[in-house]
Enzyme design. Structure first.
Site, PDB file in Angstrom:
ATOM      1  N   MET A  77       0.814  -1.206   0.000  1.00  0.00           N
ATOM      2  CA  MET A  77       0.000   0.000   0.000  1.00  0.00           C
ATOM      3  C   MET A  77       0.847   1.254   0.000  1.00  0.00           C
ATOM      4  O   MET A  77       0.507   2.245  -0.642  1.00  0.00           O
ATOM      5  CB  MET A  77      -0.955   0.008   1.201  1.00  0.00           C
ATOM      6  CG  MET A  77      -2.145  -0.902   1.052  1.00  0.00           C
ATOM      7  SD  MET A  77      -3.490  -0.485   2.196  1.00  0.00           S
ATOM      8  CE  MET A  77      -2.687  -0.753   3.783  1.00  0.00           C
TER       9      MET A  77
ATOM     10  N   ASP B  19      11.384   3.369   4.788  1.00  0.00           N
ATOM     11  CA  ASP B  19      11.197   1.929   4.940  1.00  0.00           C
ATOM     12  C   ASP B  19      12.483   1.349   5.512  1.00  0.00           C
ATOM     13  O   ASP B  19      13.553   1.960   5.392  1.00  0.00           O
ATOM     14  CB  ASP B  19      10.908   1.275   3.581  1.00  0.00           C
ATOM     15  CG  ASP B  19      10.101  -0.013   3.690  1.00  0.00           C
ATOM     16  OD1 ASP B  19       8.908   0.004   3.341  1.00  0.00           O
ATOM     17  OD2 ASP B  19      10.668  -1.024   4.136  1.00  0.00           O
TER      18      ASP B  19
ATOM     19  N   VAL C  38      10.634   2.732  12.094  1.00  0.00           N
ATOM     20  CA  VAL C  38       9.574   3.608  12.585  1.00  0.00           C
ATOM     21  C   VAL C  38       9.359   3.517  14.089  1.00  0.00           C
ATOM     22  O   VAL C  38       8.650   4.344  14.670  1.00  0.00           O
ATOM     23  CB  VAL C  38       8.233   3.336  11.859  1.00  0.00           C
ATOM     24  CG1 VAL C  38       8.309   3.772  10.409  1.00  0.00           C
ATOM     25  CG2 VAL C  38       7.812   1.873  11.994  1.00  0.00           C
TER      26      VAL C  38
ATOM     27  N   ASN D 191       1.850   4.718   7.400  1.00  0.00           N
ATOM     28  CA  ASN D 191       1.415   3.519   6.699  1.00  0.00           C
ATOM     29  C   ASN D 191       2.099   2.243   7.188  1.00  0.00           C
ATOM     30  O   ASN D 191       1.537   1.160   7.078  1.00  0.00           O
ATOM     31  CB  ASN D 191       1.668   3.694   5.196  1.00  0.00           C
ATOM     32  CG  ASN D 191       1.454   2.429   4.416  1.00  0.00           C
ATOM     33  OD1 ASN D 191       0.326   2.029   4.140  1.00  0.00           O
ATOM     34  ND2 ASN D 191       2.550   1.764   4.040  1.00  0.00           N
TER      35      ASN D 191
ATOM     36  N   TYR E 222      -2.855  -7.594  16.761  1.00  0.00           N
ATOM     37  CA  TYR E 222      -3.151  -6.766  15.592  1.00  0.00           C
ATOM     38  C   TYR E 222      -4.365  -5.883  15.880  1.00  0.00           C
ATOM     39  O   TYR E 222      -4.321  -4.660  15.675  1.00  0.00           O
ATOM     40  CB  TYR E 222      -3.414  -7.650  14.371  1.00  0.00           C
ATOM     41  CG  TYR E 222      -3.654  -6.854  13.104  1.00  0.00           C
ATOM     42  CD1 TYR E 222      -2.592  -6.257  12.429  1.00  0.00           C
ATOM     43  CD2 TYR E 222      -4.935  -6.688  12.587  1.00  0.00           C
ATOM     44  CE1 TYR E 222      -2.804  -5.520  11.270  1.00  0.00           C
ATOM     45  CE2 TYR E 222      -5.157  -5.957  11.428  1.00  0.00           C
ATOM     46  CZ  TYR E 222      -4.084  -5.380  10.784  1.00  0.00           C
ATOM     47  OH  TYR E 222      -4.289  -4.641   9.634  1.00  0.00           O
TER      48      TYR E 222
ATOM     49  N   LYS F  66      -4.461  -1.714  16.255  1.00  0.00           N
ATOM     50  CA  LYS F  66      -5.230  -0.924  15.315  1.00  0.00           C
ATOM     51  C   LYS F  66      -6.350  -0.136  15.999  1.00  0.00           C
ATOM     52  O   LYS F  66      -6.696   0.965  15.577  1.00  0.00           O
ATOM     53  CB  LYS F  66      -5.785  -1.816  14.198  1.00  0.00           C
ATOM     54  CG  LYS F  66      -4.700  -2.390  13.292  1.00  0.00           C
ATOM     55  CD  LYS F  66      -3.868  -1.290  12.626  1.00  0.00           C
ATOM     56  CE  LYS F  66      -2.883  -1.827  11.607  1.00  0.00           C
ATOM     57  NZ  LYS F  66      -2.120  -0.752  10.938  1.00  0.00           N
TER      58      LYS F  66
ATOM     59  N   THR G 248      -1.880  -7.287  -0.515  1.00  0.00           N
ATOM     60  CA  THR G 248      -0.512  -6.782  -0.369  1.00  0.00           C
ATOM     61  C   THR G 248       0.403  -7.935   0.027  1.00  0.00           C
ATOM     62  O   THR G 248      -0.045  -8.957   0.553  1.00  0.00           O
ATOM     63  CB  THR G 248      -0.429  -5.707   0.725  1.00  0.00           C
ATOM     64  OG1 THR G 248      -0.691  -6.311   2.002  1.00  0.00           O
ATOM     65  CG2 THR G 248      -1.425  -4.580   0.489  1.00  0.00           C
TER      66      THR G 248
ATOM     67  N   THR H 299      -0.541 -16.207   7.030  1.00  0.00           N
ATOM     68  CA  THR H 299      -1.846 -15.569   6.914  1.00  0.00           C
ATOM     69  C   THR H 299      -2.551 -15.827   5.587  1.00  0.00           C
ATOM     70  O   THR H 299      -3.763 -15.605   5.485  1.00  0.00           O
ATOM     71  CB  THR H 299      -1.714 -14.037   7.082  1.00  0.00           C
ATOM     72  OG1 THR H 299      -0.796 -13.539   6.088  1.00  0.00           O
ATOM     73  CG2 THR H 299      -1.218 -13.680   8.465  1.00  0.00           C
TER      74      THR H 299
END
Length: 244
Positions: free
Chosen positions: A18, A37, A61, A87, A150, A154, A185, A193
């Protein structure tokens, strides 16, 4: 089109997926984009492909000093920051009994703490620019339940977005969250997953995974002046999943 003409943008996790889609669209819309990145090879290659309006800075990050370096590097290259797209993120599909403390802290650091650090670090630069827009990429699992770790991280992004929006309104800085559903993605198609994602796609009302570009169009709207009266809100891109 030039909906972002002259705007200076930072996009984290921009080497692929993304983030890459956001970067490509933003460049096409006239923005000057700093891509960050951990993957230096892919990030540099993408920046080179996108041309002189793109610049890559390697970044962890979760590291506060790296954030300060990114802001300073962006200002040196392009000027004060107008837009930040938080992101970068990871996914995990383990049960609570299978999730170690190390697993848990890793996903919280990358998905949640990084967003806090990004917002905190960019405010001073956006104030120099006379305002700005912060777009935090959450998930539908920042609205409804999902996998442990997760989902927690979020939901935190959703809450931080609202808190920051209230505080930053006085500075002319808008803060919104984007909540993708199942997006095709590399991150979600990992070995641990992939099977679950493919099975879940069958339950989506639109009966397909989304393309990254379909999320990018919402992110573009929030980054641009078209959304000048939107702040502290959730923007859902999920093919109807949360409408069920």
């Amino acid at each position: 089109m030039t909906r972002l003409a002259g705007k200076v943008v930072i996009i984290t996790g921009a080497a692929q997926g993304m983030g890459e889609a956001h970067a490509r669209l933003f460049i096409a819309e006239g923005a000057k984009v700093v891509l960050t990145d951990l993957n230096q090879q892919k990030g540099q290659a993408l920046a080179a492909e996108l041309g002189e309006m793109a610049f890559f800075i390697q970044q962890n990050v979760t590291n506060e000093q790296d954030w300060l370096n990114v802001i300073a590097g962006t200002e040196q290259k392009f000027g004060p920051v107008n837009v930040l797209v938080n992101n970068a993120g990871i996914t995990m599909a383990k049960s609570i009994l299978e999730t170690s403390l190390e697993d848990y802290r890793r996903i919280v650091d990358i998905n949640q703490v990084s967003v806090f650090l990004g917002m905190k670090s960019v405010i001073a630069s956006m104030k120099k620019a006379g305002g700005g827009s912060i777009v935090n990429i959450s998930s539908i699992n920042g609205i409804v339940g999902g996998a442990i770790g997760y989902t927690d991280s979020k939901f935190a992004v959703t809450g931080m977005t609202k808190a920051a929006a209230l505080e930053c309104a006085a500075f002319g800085i808008r803060v919104n969250s984007v909540h993708p559903g199942v997006i095709e993605t590399p991150m979600i198609m990992q070995a641990d997953t992939k099977a679950a994602v493919e099975a879940f796609a069958k339950t989506i009302p639109l009966k397909r995974l989304a393309k990254s570009e379909e999320v990018s169009n919402i992110v573009l709207y929030l980054a641009s002046d078209d959304s000048s009266y939107s702040t502290g809100s959730e923007f859902v891109v999920d093919g109807g999943l949360t409408a069920q």
